[in-house]
Design an enzyme around this catalytic site. Structure first.
Site, short mmCIF file in Angstrom:
data_model
loop_
_atom_site.label_atom_id
_atom_site.label_comp_id
_atom_site.label_asym_id
_atom_site.label_seq_id
_atom_site.Cartn_x
_atom_site.Cartn_y
_atom_site.Cartn_z
N LYS A 35 0.88 -1.04 0.32
CA LYS A 35 0.00 0.57 0.13
C LYS A 35 1.58 1.06 -0.24
O LYS A 35 2.07 1.32 0.55
CB LYS A 35 -1.34 -0.20 1.33
CG LYS A 35 -0.10 0.01 2.38
CD LYS A 35 -0.97 -0.08 4.06
CE LYS A 35 -0.13 -0.68 5.00
NZ LYS A 35 -1.04 -0.74 6.18
N ARG A 130 -10.79 0.06 15.12
CA ARG A 130 -10.78 0.70 13.86
C ARG A 130 -11.93 0.04 12.50
O ARG A 130 -12.86 0.49 12.27
CB ARG A 130 -9.61 0.47 13.03
CG ARG A 130 -9.00 1.34 12.46
CD ARG A 130 -7.37 2.40 12.03
NE ARG A 130 -6.84 0.62 11.59
CZ ARG A 130 -5.82 0.63 10.94
NH1 ARG A 130 -4.75 1.00 11.33
NH2 ARG A 130 -5.27 -0.83 10.44
N TYR A 254 17.17 29.23 10.28
CA TYR A 254 15.87 30.15 10.62
C TYR A 254 15.72 29.88 12.20
O TYR A 254 16.23 28.88 13.10
CB TYR A 254 14.52 29.33 9.65
CG TYR A 254 14.65 29.69 8.49
CD1 TYR A 254 14.23 31.33 7.97
CD2 TYR A 254 14.58 28.31 7.57
CE1 TYR A 254 13.88 31.40 6.56
CE2 TYR A 254 14.47 29.02 6.50
CZ TYR A 254 14.29 30.41 5.69
OH TYR A 254 14.23 30.87 4.52
N MET A 302 13.49 24.64 4.20
CA MET A 302 12.23 23.91 2.72
C MET A 302 13.39 22.73 1.72
O MET A 302 12.98 21.94 2.03
CB MET A 302 11.59 25.11 2.38
CG MET A 302 10.58 24.31 0.89
SD MET A 302 9.42 24.97 0.40
CE MET A 302 8.50 25.25 1.70
C1 LIG Z 1 -0.53 -1.79 6.88
C2 LIG Z 1 -1.47 -2.86 7.29
C3 LIG Z 1 -0.57 -3.74 7.41
C4 LIG Z 1 1.17 -3.99 7.19
O1 LIG Z 1 1.38 -3.09 8.43
P1 LIG Z 1 3.38 -3.87 9.01
O2 LIG Z 1 3.55 -2.79 10.18
O3 LIG Z 1 3.84 -2.72 7.90
O4 LIG Z 1 3.90 -4.76 9.38
C5 LIG Z 1 -1.03 -5.53 7.40
N1 LIG Z 1 -2.81 -5.36 7.45
C6 LIG Z 1 -2.77 -4.35 7.83
C7 LIG Z 1 -4.89 -4.16 7.58
C8 LIG Z 1 -2.63 -3.42 7.25
O5 LIG Z 1 -3.49 -1.68 7.12
#
Ligand SMILES: *Cc1c(COP(=O)(O)O)cnc(C)c1O
Length: 361
Positions: A35, A130, A254, A302
């Site tokens: 992802k 969640r 800065y 920046m």
């Molecule tokens: C992002 C995610 C993972 C992976 O999590 P990590 O801590 O990066 O291993 C696994 N399951 C779900 C549902 C996630 O959203």
């Protein structure tokens, strides 16, 4: 010449990390979590290095379709499920596997006419609060899913809120899951990176590691990566583009939030928060200059940051700088900046050019 900052993706390290994770869970299949554009590394750059995976897990259709159109044949799991009932035709067309976490999704599946049944992941909320059905509803949802012609294989899915904090934080949610699902004949998929590393009892048929594939730790502790023989995949590097000799008692950067305690040589590095370097990284955050550990001084701006190179006389204009990566763990920088490696890796910005390397491991 282009600005010297770049992110280098080591695809050999990525393949190596997948092999390492597999070795830790030898009887489980692996969803490689890709992802967020492969945790900021670039999905297109990374998916082939993960070709030995059993499936790819992500959450938007653009990325799922990108993988299918690139010829990926493994299952692809949508971690957040589908967002609108009309998405189901897309899921079917691209043969995606979808999480199911809410009643409206059950209804949508009930009224969907599928040519080919859709594989689903029944998401159980075991305390993260969640996504997912509460444990006491799982049996009912399971029974409903089993009556639906649009539904193919059903896998039980859950996500631990505190797998990175030790066995005490896994035991209770695991028991809750076991109780809620004891009568169900189905594959299970519970383990994120932390559970994949430390809780083999949660591995079951499928694990879902993310951040460890990229060589960063779910606890934020850089030592974890070395102890499991994992390797950093992304290196963010740049160069010194100017050097200042600054007298004692002068402000740097800065707000003059850093004042030189003595005469110092300051290297100016072409990397700032608009490249994704954390502005919260305080004076003292480590930076590797010409192979030597130095410290940031003053507020990250920046486009630039400043480093004390007084003790590194070999550093000069053009010297190589590693902000994080193969020699300086991203977890160390994240810790200094009060965040996690996940955030830094996913926050490298558009203007940073990426290159790919593969080395012999
Ligand atoms: C992002 C995610 C993972 C992976 O999590 P990590 O801590 O990066 O291993 C696994 N399951 C779900 C549902 C996630 O959203």
């Amino acid at each position: 010449m282009s600005r010297p900052i770049k992110a280098t993706i080591n695809t050999t390290a990525l393949s190596h990390n997948l092999r390492r994770i597999r070795a830790l869970a030898p009887t489980s299949k692996v969803w490689s979590v890709v992802k967020a554009n492969a945790y900021g590394h670039g999905l297109a750059r990374c998916y082939q290095a993960l070709a030995a995976t059993d499936g790819y897990a992500l959450l938007n259709y653009e990325e799922a379709i990108q993988l299918r159109e690139a010829g990926v044949t493994q299952p692809i799991l949508l971690l957040e499920g589908f967002f609108k009932p009309t998405d189901l035709s897309l899921i079917e067309a691209y043969q995606l596997t979808t999480a199911i976490h809410s009643d409206w999704q059950l209804q949508a599946l009930a009224s969907y006419k599928a040519q080919k049944p859709i594989s689903v992941y029944l998401k159980i909320n075991n305390g993260m609060n969640r996504l997912g059905f509460s444990p006491d509803k799982v049996l009912t949802v399971w029974q409903q899913l089993n009556t639906l012609p649009a539904v193919g294989e059903i896998t039980l899915m859950s996500h631990f809120a505190r797998a990175d904090e030790g066995p005490d934080f896994i035991r209770e949610p695991s028991q809750r899951l076991d109780q809620a699902t004891s009568e169900l004949q189905a594959p299970r998929c519970y383990a994120n990176s932390a559970a994949s590393l430390w809780h083999p009892e949660t591995h079951h048929q499928w694990i879902r590691p993310g951040v460890v594939l990229y060589g960063a730790s779910p606890t934020g502790c850089a030592a974890d990566i070395e102890s499991f023989d994992l390797r950093p995949v992304m290196s963010l590097t740049s160069e010194i583009i100017a050097v200042q000799q600054v007298a004692a008692g002068e402000g740097v950067g800065y707000g003059h939030r850093y004042v030189t305690p003595s005469a110092q040589r300051i290297g100016i590095v072409a990397c700032g928060y608009a490249d994704g370097y954390p502005r919260h990284a305080p004076s003292g955050t480590p930076v590797l200059i010409a192979g030597k550990l130095c410290k940031i001084v003053g507020t990250v701006s920046m486009d630039m940051l400043m480093v004390d190179i007084t003790e590194c006389p070999e550093a000069s204009i053009g010297s190589a700088v590693e902000l994080w990566g193969s020699q300086l763990p991203v977890d160390t920088i994240a810790h200094a900046a009060g965040t996690v490696g996940y955030e830094l890796l996913t926050a490298v910005t558009q203007r940073v050019p990426f290159t790919i390397i593969s080395d012999i491991s």
